[in-house]
Design a protein around this motif. Structure first.
Motif, short mmCIF file in Angstrom:
data_model
loop_
_atom_site.label_atom_id
_atom_site.label_comp_id
_atom_site.label_asym_id
_atom_site.label_seq_id
_atom_site.Cartn_x
_atom_site.Cartn_y
_atom_site.Cartn_z
N GLU A 47 7.35 5.56 -2.52
CA GLU A 47 5.81 5.51 -3.16
C GLU A 47 5.95 4.92 -4.65
O GLU A 47 5.10 3.94 -5.03
N ARG B 69 0.84 -1.17 -0.07
CA ARG B 69 0.00 -0.01 -0.10
C ARG B 69 0.81 1.44 -0.06
O ARG B 69 1.95 1.18 0.56
N THR B 70 0.31 2.28 -0.65
CA THR B 70 1.26 3.63 -0.66
C THR B 70 1.57 4.08 0.76
O THR B 70 2.49 4.55 1.01
N GLU B 71 0.69 3.93 1.64
CA GLU B 71 0.93 4.17 3.12
C GLU B 71 2.19 3.23 3.83
O GLU B 71 2.59 3.61 5.02
N ASP B 72 2.68 2.27 3.04
CA ASP B 72 3.80 1.49 3.58
C ASP B 72 4.98 2.20 3.48
O ASP B 72 6.09 1.71 4.13
#
Length: 176
Positions: A49, A17-20
């Motif tokens: 990202e 996920r992008t939030e990773d």
């Protein structure tokens, strides 16, 4: 390809996920990860990202790259990827963050994704290569059921710019 979530005792393998990015950036800068799994283009959150977006895009069918996380809090423990998927074969790669090393995270993640690849993708053979100078990866391969098949001389250039001999391990769907 459907959304993939593989749960095994103590681990969840799930799509990136992008939030990773906030956890991936420092992980890829860890000396052991940077040496054996270099990602020289990941230098800031934006490039992390981009790295994540490539791994999250499973539409081409040539790879399945997943985050390895703690099931309780979702903390990032590592990465595992089937790549070079073609004609019933694939290669597998992985890394774990420092605090997760020595706990069986990598071997369980490799075994889980290998089993998934045999069952869901119909793979017949998965190959795992690692630098001979990285004995921890040899233990991961053995614990995940991969047999040592030989040594590839000066086969891959790692993060320090040097070429290393590599062990090649293989696992077949028919292995017990």
């Amino acid at each position: 390809m459907e959304t993939i979530k593989i749960a095994v005792p103590g681990l969840v393998l799930r799509p990136w996920r992008t939030e990773d990015a906030a956890e991936v950036l420092p992980a890829l800068r860890e000396p052991a990860i940077a040496l054996w799994n270099p990602a020289p283009t990941v230098v800031d959150l934006a490039s992390a990202e981009t790295w994540l977006a490539r791994r999250a895009d499973l539409s081409g069918g040539e790879h399945v790259s997943l985050a390895v996380t703690d099931p309780a809090g979702g903390e990032l423990l590592g990465s595992v990827s089937l790549h070079s998927i073609h004609d019933g074969g694939a290669s597998i790669g992985y890394w774990t963050v420092g605090p997760a090393r020595g706990r069986g995270v990598a071997s369980r993640a490799v075994a889980a994704l290998t089993g998934w690849g045999f069952g869901q993708l119909g793979l017949h053979r998965v190959e795992l290569c690692h630098a001979v100078a990285n004995p921890g990866s040899c233990r991961v391969a053995e614990r995940a059921g991969y047999r040592l098949e030989g040594t590839l001389r000066d086969s891959h250039r790692y993060g320090d710019g040097r070429r290393y001999d590599e062990h090649v391990h293989g696992r077949l769907t028919t292995d017990t």
